[in-house]
Design a protein around this motif. Structure first.
Motif, mmCIF file in Angstrom:
data_model
loop_
_atom_site.group_PDB
_atom_site.id
_atom_site.type_symbol
_atom_site.label_atom_id
_atom_site.label_comp_id
_atom_site.label_asym_id
_atom_site.label_seq_id
_atom_site.Cartn_x
_atom_site.Cartn_y
_atom_site.Cartn_z
ATOM 1 N N ALA A 90 0.803 -1.229 0.000
ATOM 2 C CA ALA A 90 0.000 0.000 0.000
ATOM 3 C C ALA A 90 0.829 1.269 0.000
ATOM 4 O O ALA A 90 0.521 2.216 -0.715
ATOM 5 N N SER A 91 1.873 1.316 0.788
ATOM 6 C CA SER A 91 2.635 2.561 0.900
ATOM 7 C C SER A 91 4.062 2.248 1.329
ATOM 8 O O SER A 91 4.291 1.374 2.156
ATOM 9 N N GLY A 92 5.016 3.002 0.742
ATOM 10 C CA GLY A 92 6.419 2.766 1.040
ATOM 11 C C GLY A 92 6.992 3.768 2.027
ATOM 12 O O GLY A 92 6.285 4.572 2.645
ATOM 13 N N PHE A 93 8.314 3.728 2.148
ATOM 14 C CA PHE A 93 9.061 4.571 3.078
ATOM 15 C C PHE A 93 9.297 5.936 2.434
ATOM 16 O O PHE A 93 9.675 6.035 1.278
ATOM 17 N N GLY A 94 9.057 6.991 3.200
ATOM 18 C CA GLY A 94 9.294 8.348 2.682
ATOM 19 C C GLY A 94 8.121 9.261 2.954
ATOM 20 O O GLY A 94 7.229 8.939 3.744
ATOM 21 N N GLY A 116 7.871 3.734 7.676
ATOM 22 C CA GLY A 116 7.882 2.292 7.446
ATOM 23 C C GLY A 116 7.237 1.953 6.121
ATOM 24 O O GLY A 116 7.155 2.781 5.217
ATOM 25 N N MET A 117 6.786 0.697 5.990
ATOM 26 C CA MET A 117 6.073 0.239 4.802
ATOM 27 C C MET A 117 4.757 -0.379 5.240
ATOM 28 O O MET A 117 4.684 -1.053 6.272
ATOM 29 N N TYR A 141 11.711 -7.932 -6.367
ATOM 30 C CA TYR A 141 12.269 -6.742 -5.711
ATOM 31 C C TYR A 141 12.026 -5.498 -6.547
ATOM 32 O O TYR A 141 11.640 -4.445 -6.034
ATOM 33 N N VAL A 142 12.245 -5.587 -7.850
ATOM 34 C CA VAL A 142 12.031 -4.440 -8.744
ATOM 35 C C VAL A 142 10.560 -4.019 -8.715
ATOM 36 O O VAL A 142 10.241 -2.822 -8.644
ATOM 37 N N ALA A 143 9.664 -5.005 -8.727
ATOM 38 C CA ALA A 143 8.229 -4.702 -8.727
ATOM 39 C C ALA A 143 7.807 -4.004 -7.434
ATOM 40 O O ALA A 143 7.112 -2.982 -7.461
ATOM 41 N N ILE A 144 8.258 -4.542 -6.291
ATOM 42 C CA ILE A 144 7.867 -3.943 -5.010
ATOM 43 C C ILE A 144 8.529 -2.585 -4.802
ATOM 44 O O ILE A 144 7.975 -1.682 -4.188
ATOM 45 N N SER A 145 9.720 -2.427 -5.390
ATOM 46 C CA SER A 145 10.414 -1.139 -5.294
ATOM 47 C C SER A 145 9.650 -0.045 -6.027
ATOM 48 O O SER A 145 9.530 1.084 -5.534
ATOM 49 N N LYS A 146 9.117 -0.375 -7.206
ATOM 50 C CA LYS A 146 8.324 0.613 -7.951
ATOM 51 C C LYS A 146 7.086 1.026 -7.180
ATOM 52 O O LYS A 146 6.727 2.204 -7.113
ATOM 53 N N LEU A 147 6.434 0.040 -6.563
ATOM 54 C CA LEU A 147 5.234 0.353 -5.782
ATOM 55 C C LEU A 147 5.570 1.186 -4.539
ATOM 56 O O LEU A 147 4.859 2.123 -4.182
ATOM 57 N N ALA A 148 6.667 0.843 -3.898
ATOM 58 C CA ALA A 148 7.057 1.526 -2.658
ATOM 59 C C ALA A 148 7.444 2.970 -2.886
ATOM 60 O O ALA A 148 7.289 3.816 -2.001
ATOM 61 N N ASN A 149 7.961 3.269 -4.071
ATOM 62 C CA ASN A 149 8.435 4.618 -4.339
ATOM 63 C C ASN A 149 7.358 5.555 -4.859
ATOM 64 O O ASN A 149 7.609 6.742 -5.106
ATOM 65 N N GLU A 180 4.439 8.077 -4.527
ATOM 66 C CA GLU A 180 3.987 8.972 -3.441
ATOM 67 C C GLU A 180 2.471 8.957 -3.355
ATOM 68 O O GLU A 180 1.779 9.822 -3.891
ATOM 69 N N ASN A 181 1.938 7.958 -2.671
ATOM 70 C CA ASN A 181 0.498 7.823 -2.508
ATOM 71 C C ASN A 181 0.117 8.145 -1.066
ATOM 72 O O ASN A 181 0.887 8.722 -0.312
ATOM 73 N N GLN A 182 -1.061 7.712 -0.681
ATOM 74 C CA GLN A 182 -1.533 7.941 0.698
ATOM 75 C C GLN A 182 -1.230 6.711 1.544
ATOM 76 O O GLN A 182 -1.454 5.595 1.117
ATOM 77 N N SER A 183 -0.660 6.951 2.729
ATOM 78 C CA SER A 183 -0.390 5.830 3.627
ATOM 79 C C SER A 183 -1.689 5.382 4.307
ATOM 80 O O SER A 183 -2.711 6.081 4.228
ATOM 81 N N LEU A 184 -1.633 4.254 4.978
ATOM 82 C CA LEU A 184 -2.829 3.738 5.668
ATOM 83 C C LEU A 184 -2.805 4.029 7.165
ATOM 84 O O LEU A 184 -3.685 3.584 7.892
ATOM 85 N N ASP A 185 -1.767 4.752 7.649
ATOM 86 C CA ASP A 185 -1.721 5.084 9.090
ATOM 87 C C ASP A 185 -1.031 6.411 9.306
ATOM 88 O O ASP A 185 -0.581 7.066 8.367
#
Length: 325
Positions: free
Chosen positions: A186-190, A205-206, A310-318, A320-325
């Motif tokens: 859902a949301s990555g670090f940053g 976090g993630m 790893y490449v797929a999850i990295s794209k999703l993590a980077n 800038e969407n809305q976090s869930l917390d």
């Protein structure tokens, strides 16, 4: 020939010779000798204190001083060589050994700092060659300190090497939720948009979206430091201390499968996905801490995902969407 002196005898109306008494002659002679000796002594003392007249002792001392200067010169050249060698070892220590064991480098200012005591070199002040001796002594002290720090550092690296298996087991190296159980990352670090305030803030976090009750796995060996809901916003959460500066946090659990003080292994189930605390929906909020600082968990999934994953999850993590917390 000494001059003959006369005086006028007014009674006899005639000039008569002045006869010098013998004791006066001896007195003048003695005075002359004493004055000559004193003058000679003064001249001798003056000559001794001039650079134009050197005694054998002065010559010996001058030769010893020149030999000492030469020795100091050789010593400084040897220290130049030692400094190059030590710098090479320090570079390998910081950029190879410590990088390999994922340990913080020793700051340059700590390695090469001098000594703060102002009176440490007071005994060396006030001499003709003070600066030479002072500079060499200071260089020697700094080099000695560098060697001492490097020696301790290598002892520490050796200890890490001997505990390599424990270190590798302690590093958080897998995803806390299996890929087959994930709905999405859902949301990555940053910096992300806060779901409640809609403000842009740091997400430390993630977030992994999964169904309530999905198992959560310990990402490395360690000891459960806490399993409670007393921290604001995290709801039910677990903190594991892995050692070597590593710590992980698992938040918004529906229930626990561990307790504080329990030792866990990588892959052990420690709880289940939920939506407790400050949460928008069922998900796991996962954090990794190293030496007290939050780091990107994305760098620690090499233990159970492929390069493509790893490449797929990295794209999703980077994103800038809305976090869930």
């Amino acid at each position: 020939m000494a001059k003959v002196k006369y005086y006028y005898d007014s009674e006899n109306l005639a000039y008569r010779k002045i006869k010098t008494k013998k004791r006066w002659k001896f007195g003048f002679a003695a005075l002359f000798v004493v004055a000559s000796a004193l003058f000679g002594f003064i001249c001798f003392v003056v000559l001794l204190n001039t650079p134009y007249f050197k005694t054998p002792k002065d010559l010996i001392q001058a030769r010893e001083i020149e030999n000492l200067k030469l020795n100091y010169s050789f010593l400084n050249k040897k220290m130049d060589q030692l400094e190059h060698v030590v710098e090479a070892i320090e570079d390998r220590d910081n950029n190879l050994y410590r990088t390999y064991f994922n340990t913080a480098a020793i700051p340059e200012q700590d390695r090469k700092s001098g000594f703060k005591a102002t009176d440490r070199y007071a005994a060396l002040e006030g001499y003709n060659n003070t600066q030479l001796v002072l500079n060499t002594t200071k260089r020697m002290d700094v080099l000695s300190k560098q060697l001492a720090i490097q020696s301790k550092s290598l002892d520490y690296i050796l200890k890490l090497a001997q505990e390599k298996d424990k270190l590798l087991s302690a590093i958080p190296a897998i995803q806390p939720v299996k890929n087959e159980n994930l709905k999405r990352m859902a949301s990555g670090f940053g910096y992300r948009t806060d779901p409640f305030t809609k403000a842009r803030k740091m997400h430390e976090g993630m977030d992994f979206t999964a169904n309530t009750g999905t198992p959560i796995y310990a990402t490395g060996d360690g000891v459960v430091a806490r399993a409670d809901n007393t921290a604001s916003g995290y709801g039910n959460h677990v903190v594991i201390r892995h050692g070597y500066g590593y710590e992980t946090l698992y938040a918004h659990l529906s229930k626990y499968n561990c307790r504080a003080g329990k030792r866990v292994k990588r892959g052990d189930i420690i709880g289940y996905v939920g939506s407790t605390g400050r949460s928008e929906g069922p998900h796991l909020h996962y954090e990794v801490h190293k030496d007290g600082k939050v780091v990107n968990p994305l760098n620690f999934y090499y233990g159970n995902i492929s390069a493509v994953e790893y490449v797929a999850i990295s794209k999703l993590a980077n994103q800038e969407n809305q976090s869930l917390d």
